[in-house]
Design a protein around this motif. Structure first.
Motif, PDB file in Angstrom:
ATOM      1  N   GLY A  18       0.828  -1.198   0.000  1.00  0.00           N
ATOM      2  CA  GLY A  18       0.000   0.000   0.000  1.00  0.00           C
ATOM      3  C   GLY A  18       0.855   1.237   0.000  1.00  0.00           C
ATOM      4  O   GLY A  18       2.018   1.214  -0.418  1.00  0.00           O
ATOM      5  N   LYS A  19       0.291   2.320   0.520  1.00  0.00           N
ATOM      6  CA  LYS A  19       1.015   3.588   0.579  1.00  0.00           C
ATOM      7  C   LYS A  19       2.201   3.469   1.526  1.00  0.00           C
ATOM      8  O   LYS A  19       2.127   2.793   2.555  1.00  0.00           O
ATOM      9  N   LEU A  20       3.296   4.143   1.164  1.00  0.00           N
ATOM     10  CA  LEU A  20       4.478   4.134   2.014  1.00  0.00           C
ATOM     11  C   LEU A  20       4.228   4.911   3.296  1.00  0.00           C
ATOM     12  O   LEU A  20       3.572   5.949   3.287  1.00  0.00           O
ATOM     13  N   VAL A  21       4.781   4.422   4.383  1.00  0.00           N
ATOM     14  CA  VAL A  21       4.693   5.092   5.665  1.00  0.00           C
ATOM     15  C   VAL A  21       5.919   5.993   5.780  1.00  0.00           C
ATOM     16  O   VAL A  21       6.977   5.572   6.220  1.00  0.00           O
ATOM     17  N   VAL A  22       5.765   7.246   5.320  1.00  0.00           N
ATOM     18  CA  VAL A  22       6.867   8.208   5.295  1.00  0.00           C
ATOM     19  C   VAL A  22       6.375   9.529   5.853  1.00  0.00           C
ATOM     20  O   VAL A  22       5.321  10.015   5.462  1.00  0.00           O
ATOM     21  N   VAL A  23       7.155  10.099   6.763  1.00  0.00           N
ATOM     22  CA  VAL A  23       6.821  11.403   7.323  1.00  0.00           C
ATOM     23  C   VAL A  23       8.068  12.261   7.214  1.00  0.00           C
ATOM     24  O   VAL A  23       8.954  12.208   8.060  1.00  0.00           O
ATOM     25  N   VAL A 126      -5.995   5.738   6.457  1.00  0.00           N
ATOM     26  CA  VAL A 126      -5.260   4.939   7.450  1.00  0.00           C
ATOM     27  C   VAL A 126      -5.129   3.475   7.016  1.00  0.00           C
ATOM     28  O   VAL A 126      -4.071   2.872   7.144  1.00  0.00           O
ATOM     29  N   GLY A 127      -6.174   2.892   6.472  1.00  0.00           N
ATOM     30  CA  GLY A 127      -6.152   1.496   6.056  1.00  0.00           C
ATOM     31  C   GLY A 127      -5.404   1.247   4.760  1.00  0.00           C
ATOM     32  O   GLY A 127      -5.190   0.099   4.376  1.00  0.00           O
ATOM     33  N   LYS A 128      -4.972   2.307   4.091  1.00  0.00           N
ATOM     34  CA  LYS A 128      -4.274   2.164   2.811  1.00  0.00           C
ATOM     35  C   LYS A 128      -2.756   2.102   2.959  1.00  0.00           C
ATOM     36  O   LYS A 128      -2.051   1.849   2.003  1.00  0.00           O
ATOM     37  N   TYR A 129      -2.252   2.340   4.160  1.00  0.00           N
ATOM     38  CA  TYR A 129      -0.806   2.315   4.386  1.00  0.00           C
ATOM     39  C   TYR A 129      -0.298   0.888   4.556  1.00  0.00           C
ATOM     40  O   TYR A 129      -1.019   0.018   5.023  1.00  0.00           O
TER      41      TYR A 129
END
Length: 163
Positions: A18-23, A126-129
């Motif tokens: 899914g989407k990358l968890v990047v901040v 939130v569920g797409k990460y």
């Protein structure tokens, strides 16, 4: 034997794709990131800028204290608090607390990274990460750190090591 994304998917039942968890903005403590963190805490938790700034200053970093989250969104049984925060604020607080206690636990055990809050800003996303991939990367990063001589603790979702 090493832990794979397939193991994470099977054991935790959370997305590994899914989407990358990047901040990006919260990677380093700067005055700009501090101000962004204060604004985000104020916006998502429905507190004043002053209250958000006080909390960020007390927690000494781009974090908030877990006890602050609990005291604001989990009133004690029998308390006379008849006003409850909006549902969205409660959802953000709960998800932030949950992530910081499980997938992204840190050594302090008492603070929560505001960087995680940035990922929760849009509740529909939130569920797409790829939370499982992020948790595994976080664990591997800290396993590497834990092998250093001067390090005596390890963090991450250690349940994955038990599988």
């Amino acid at each position: 034997m090493s832990i794979s994304l397939e193991d994470v998917s099977i054991l935790l039942k959370i997305p590994v794709t899914g989407k990358l968890v990047v901040v990006e903005n919260f990677a380093r403590y700067t005055e700009e990131s501090r101000l962004d963190a204060i604004k985000l805490v104020s916006k998502l938790f429905g507190v004043s800028i002053e209250d958000a700034e006080d909390e960020v200053n007390i927690s000494k970093g781009l974090t908030v204290r877990k006890c602050w989250l609990k005291s604001r969104w989990c009133p004690k049984a029998g308390s006379r608090n008849t006003t409850y925060p909006p549902v969205e604020c409660t959802a953000w607080a709960y998800l932030l607390y949950l992530l910081s206690c499980t997938l992204f636990a840190d050594k302090s055990g008492s603070r929560v990274s505001i960087a995680l809050l940035k990922l929760l800003e849009d509740l529909d996303d939130v569920g797409k990460y790829a939370w499982g991939a992020a948790a595994l990367a976080y664990l591997y990063r800290h396993l590497g750190s834990a092998t250093r001589v001067q390090v005596s603790q390890i963090v991450g979702y250690l349940t994955l090591l038990e599988g």
